[in-house]
Design a protein around this motif. Structure first.
Motif, PDB file in Angstrom:
ATOM      1  N   ARG A 289       2.912   2.138   3.982  1.00 32.88           N
ATOM      2  CA  ARG A 289       4.378   2.077   3.919  1.00 32.88           C
ATOM      3  C   ARG A 289       4.869   3.035   2.833  1.00 32.88           C
ATOM      4  O   ARG A 289       5.075   2.631   1.704  1.00 32.88           O
TER       5      ARG A 289
ATOM      6  N   GLN B 209       2.286 -16.793   8.766  1.00 33.62           N
ATOM      7  CA  GLN B 209       1.194 -16.818   7.795  1.00 33.62           C
ATOM      8  C   GLN B 209       1.026 -18.170   7.106  1.00 33.62           C
ATOM      9  O   GLN B 209      -0.084 -18.607   6.837  1.00 33.62           O
TER      10      GLN B 209
ATOM     11  N   LEU C 231      -0.068 -11.017  10.250  1.00 32.28           N
ATOM     12  CA  LEU C 231      -1.481 -11.229   9.932  1.00 32.28           C
ATOM     13  C   LEU C 231      -1.792 -10.929   8.479  1.00 32.28           C
ATOM     14  O   LEU C 231      -1.232 -10.020   7.883  1.00 32.28           O
ATOM     15  N   LEU C 232      -2.709 -11.710   7.925  1.00 31.46           N
ATOM     16  CA  LEU C 232      -3.388 -11.325   6.690  1.00 31.46           C
ATOM     17  C   LEU C 232      -4.770 -10.872   7.159  1.00 31.46           C
ATOM     18  O   LEU C 232      -5.562 -11.687   7.642  1.00 31.46           O
TER      19      LEU C 232
ATOM     20  N   CYS D 123       2.709 -11.977  -4.505  1.00 30.30           N
ATOM     21  CA  CYS D 123       1.727 -10.887  -4.457  1.00 30.30           C
ATOM     22  C   CYS D 123       1.195 -10.510  -5.841  1.00 30.30           C
ATOM     23  O   CYS D 123       1.917 -10.520  -6.828  1.00 30.30           O
ATOM     24  N   THR D 124      -0.076 -10.182  -5.854  1.00 29.70           N
ATOM     25  CA  THR D 124      -0.726  -9.776  -7.091  1.00 29.70           C
ATOM     26  C   THR D 124      -1.613  -8.572  -6.817  1.00 29.70           C
ATOM     27  O   THR D 124      -1.973  -8.301  -5.676  1.00 29.70           O
TER      28      THR D 124
ATOM     29  N   GLN E 261      -1.490  -7.425   4.428  1.00 31.61           N
ATOM     30  CA  GLN E 261      -0.626  -7.834   5.530  1.00 31.61           C
ATOM     31  C   GLN E 261      -0.462  -6.753   6.583  1.00 31.61           C
ATOM     32  O   GLN E 261      -0.262  -5.592   6.280  1.00 31.61           O
TER      33      GLN E 261
ATOM     34  N   TYR F  29       0.991  -0.239  -3.198  1.00 26.74           N
ATOM     35  CA  TYR F  29       0.672  -1.557  -2.642  1.00 26.74           C
ATOM     36  C   TYR F  29      -0.129  -1.454  -1.337  1.00 26.74           C
ATOM     37  O   TYR F  29      -1.019  -2.254  -1.090  1.00 26.74           O
ATOM     38  N   SER F  30       0.202  -0.462  -0.520  1.00 30.65           N
ATOM     39  CA  SER F  30      -0.425  -0.392   0.810  1.00 30.65           C
ATOM     40  C   SER F  30      -1.349   0.817   0.952  1.00 30.65           C
ATOM     41  O   SER F  30      -1.582   1.270   2.064  1.00 30.65           O
TER      42      SER F  30
ATOM     43  N   GLN G  44       9.406  -4.516   5.089  1.00 26.87           N
ATOM     44  CA  GLN G  44       8.284  -5.427   4.822  1.00 26.87           C
ATOM     45  C   GLN G  44       8.765  -6.645   4.035  1.00 26.87           C
ATOM     46  O   GLN G  44       8.448  -7.787   4.376  1.00 26.87           O
TER      47      GLN G  44
ATOM     48  N   HIS H 231      -1.749  -7.980  -0.132  1.00 28.52           N
ATOM     49  CA  HIS H 231      -1.850  -6.546   0.180  1.00 28.52           C
ATOM     50  C   HIS H 231      -2.297  -6.245   1.605  1.00 28.52           C
ATOM     51  O   HIS H 231      -1.988  -5.179   2.120  1.00 28.52           O
TER      52      HIS H 231
END
Ligand SMILES: Cc1cc2nc3c(=O)[nH]c(=O)nc-3n(C[C@H](O)[C@H](O)[C@H](O)COP(=O)(O)OP(=O)(O)OC[C@H]3O[C@@H](n4cnc5c(N)ncnc54)[C@H](O)[C@@H]3O)c2cc1C
Ligand code: SF4
Ligand code: SF4
Ligand code: FES
Lengths: 269, 369
Positions: free
Chosen positions: B312, B333, A246-247, B275-276, A242, B303-304, B321, A240
């Motif tokens: 988003r 990453q 980057l994280l 993703c969780t 991101q 989510y964001s 994304q 989530h």
């Protein structure tokens, strides 16, 4: 015990800083989490309600976290009475890395609740006063009533920091600065070329503040920001937080301005 | 390493079951080849193939009895390792706070039979995310460490496959315990089994199988090499970081957003999407709490969430994304692409959005002066 298990902490003291903001002093019930560095955060759990990322606002022998009530979880955390228990996981993320600024002047610029993550940095710099040049703390708030840690600012001044406050909307009796925090940048008594900056607040505030500091000649490479994204784990698993490559929970929240600038300028990234 | 020949997979099932393993592999169910617990080699989809297209999947009868001549189905191995719903702990209210209990049930001991090379790489990619960083996901790690992987080299790529251009297949890369190649003689399958680990060798040692003939080993290699020439789709390169980073302002995102329903199917079927979300709940009394970890999707507007709104909020930014993460920022990453070229997101997209076509369009835009 897994990385997802909150560690019980007792609220040893609760101070209402503002109408919507509370500072909790937290003591481990049994084993503590590792000592957070200034700039790091924990995931705070309120029983049955949920968990949110909150920066540390004091670290060392005393752990404090300052929380603004904006929704269900922060409301529950803020309402926790002394003696009661919250869960903490962490500490997570990068710190401010004050050591890298040894010998430099320091500018700390905060917007609103952004002063909370900067407070342990102020305290660390003041505790090692001789290691740094001049220290300027610039604070922007909505109104004089929204000024966080107001009772401490004189102590910071007494210990050798310049503290300037500006408000968006003055109240009767306010004789200080009015306007955006960028208006304070010129008032910071520092040698910009020899300074390092630490900025925390809403993204737009961080951008314009960094630009103003760089405009005064502060090297962009010496500007660090603390970024905020939705966080569900703090562990690099949930995705989530991101922001492009980057994280934020792992690579941030504190990041070099030059690293985040190209990401902040893309809409809806 | 010495290869063996298996004329029949029956003894392999017996050995795996005898070792206390749950065998999971492909089988026909509800008009698709799904991954499920298998009781014997008879459960394998002998004689079934698939027809794939953007937004379309159909079983078809083959003229032979091949068990592994079908490409990726609706599931990957993801639900077996990175479960869609995991209870992380539960807690009970006490006088001044709460008491947390974490129960860690013994993880199942799976044998995954028929892991395609793309999916083998996908498992390695999830390993990197969920157990290769500073923090290890104990639920994933327990299942992962208990799993024996029997890969199948791909001799029958599908219309939506592009493992070759992602560097993940059709020959299984590292990570398998045993790798099979299916050979057909007069329509009947037999298998060349290659050993990847000691655990794999131990399983094969129990089977009393003959060494494979060098000619068969060569033939197996040749069939896999030939499969590489029959890929249905292609990507420009495994590393599309620069293309993605340079395309953030492309008009193509508006175009794809007109078609995308933001349903998130692509993220559910993708074998690498990890993703969780974490949800904390209580029962009606409010005295018993639980924490669950559930699959989430970057297509979900929540989510964001930040400051009263989603970072988003537009469909365009959410599709961007997904694609830029998969193909670009995943490298930053986690050190590799997040796409293995399995084609599932193409097949299971209800409107048939094809990521290779989207990348081609972005590439064409980047190449145009
Ligand atoms: C690294 C980091 C450090 C933080 N430090 C502090 C701090 O020291 N003090 C403080 O008061 N707050 C801090 N925050 C913000 C705090 O985490 C959010 O205010 C909190 O998550 C809101 O949760 P809620 O359940 O109370 O509100 P919700 O009911 O979830 O939502 C209330 C509002 O907050 C937004 N929101 C939801 N989740 C988040 C999130 N993870 N981050 C930000 N906004 C969110 C929602 O969009 C909504 O508008 C920090 C956030 C991050 C990422
Ligand atoms: S992005 Fe699509 S093709 Fe790539 S691994 Fe995921 S589902 Fe398969
Ligand atoms: S690309 Fe297709 S599968 Fe993915 S969210 Fe959009 S419509 Fe759904
Ligand atoms: S908060 Fe879950 S990955 Fe960063």
């Amino acid at each position: 015990m897994t990385p997802m298990t909150p560690v019980p902490y007792r609220v040893a003291a609760r101070r209402a800083d503002l109408a919507d903001t509370v500072t909790l002093t937290l003591e481990p019930v049994a084993e503590p989490i590792a000592e957070p560095a200034p700039g790091q955060f924990t995931m705070m759990y309120a029983f049955g309600v949920g968990e949110v990322p909150i920066s540390v606002s004091r670290t060392g022998p005393v752990l404090e976290q300052t929380v603004r009530s904006v929704g269900a979880v922060t409301r529950a955390v803020c309402a926790t009475a002394p003696g009661r228990i919250l869960g903490l996981r962490g500490p997570f993320g990068t710190g401010w890395e004050l050591d890298a600024a040894k010998g430099r002047d320091l500018v700390l610029a905060a917007g609103g609740i952004g002063l909370a993550p900067l407070r342990p940095l102020v305290l660390a710099a003041l505790a090692d006063r001789d290691a740094y040049g001049r220290i300027a703390v610039l604070i922007g708030t909505r109104t004089p009533d929204d000024l966080l840690f107001a009772a401490e600012l004189d102590e910071w001044r007494a210990r050798g920091a310049q503290v300037e406050v500006t408000v968006d909307r003055p109240a009767p009796g306010w004789s200080g600065h009015v306007g955006l925090i960028t208006g304070l940048v010129g008032a910071a008594d520092i040698e910009p070329a020899l300074a390092a900056a630490f900025v925390c607040g809403p993204e737009i505030m961080m951008r314009v503040t960094a630009q103003a500091l760089i405009g005064r000649g502060l090297p962009a490479a010496h500007v660090r920001l603390s970024m905020e994204r939705n966080m569900r784990c703090g562990l690099g698993w949930c995705g989530h937080c991101q922001l492009g490559p980057l994280l934020i929970c792992r690579d941030g929240p504190v990041l070099p301005y030059e690293r985040v600038l190209p990401l902040m300028t893309v809409r809806e990234l | 390493m010495k290869a063996m020949e298996l004329t029949d997979l029956g003894p392999l099932f017996e050995a795996l079951h005898g070792a206390g393993r749950t065998v999971v592999g492909p089988t026909v169910r509800d008009g698709a080849i799904v991954l499920a617990e298998l009781s014997s080699a008879d459960d394998l989809p002998h004689g079934w193939g698939v027809e794939l297209e953007p937004g379309g999947y159909r079983l078809r009868r083959r003229s032979d009895r091949a068990a592994f001549a079908h490409s990726a189905g609706p599931q990957s191995w993801k639900p077996f390792l990175h479960r869609p719903r995991v209870k992380l702990w539960e807690a009970d209210r006490t006088g001044d706070g709460f008491q947390i209990a974490t129960d860690s049930p013994d993880p199942p001991r799976y044998a995954f039979l028929g892991v395609r090379p793309c999916d083998l790489r996908a498992i390695a990619i999830q390993d990197r995310v969920l157990m290769g960083g500073r923090h290890t996901d104990p639920s994933y790690a327990g299942r992962r460490e208990g799993a024996l992987i029997i890969a199948v080299n791909c001799t029958e790529p599908g219309e939506t496959c592009f493992c070759v251009s992602m560097g993940t297949g059709p020959q299984a890369g590292p990570g398998y315990d045993i790798a099979l190649t299916e050979l057909l003689d007069d329509g009947d399958p037999r298998y060349i089994a290659e050993i990847g680990t000691e655990a794999g060798a131990a399983v094969l040692a129990d089977l009393d199988a003959a060494a494979a003939r060098p000619a068969d080993v060569d033939r197996a290699r040749a069939e896999v090499t030939a499969a590489a020439g029959r890929m249905g789709r292609e990507m420009p390169a495994p590393d599309l970081r620069d293309l993605m980073a340079g395309s953030l302002g492309s008009a193509r995102w508006d175009d794809v957003a007109q078609r995308c329903l933001t349903c998130g199917n692509c993220t559910m079927v993708c074998p690498t999407c990890f993703c969780t979300r974490v949800t904390d709940t209580t029962d009606l009394t409010g005295d018993h709490a639980e924490r669950w970890q559930l699959w989430d999707s970057c297509f979900d507007p929540d989510y964001s969430l930040l400051h009263g709104g989603a970072v988003r909020s537009s469909a365009k930014s959410r599709y961007r994304q997904w694609l830029t993460h998969k193909l670009g920022t995943w490298h930053d990453q986690f050190g590799s692409s997040g796409c293995v070229g399995c084609g599932r997101c193409i097949v299971w997209c209800p409107v048939g959005i094809d990521i290779t076509a989207e990348v081609d369009a972005l590439q064409a835009e980047a190449d145009s002066p």
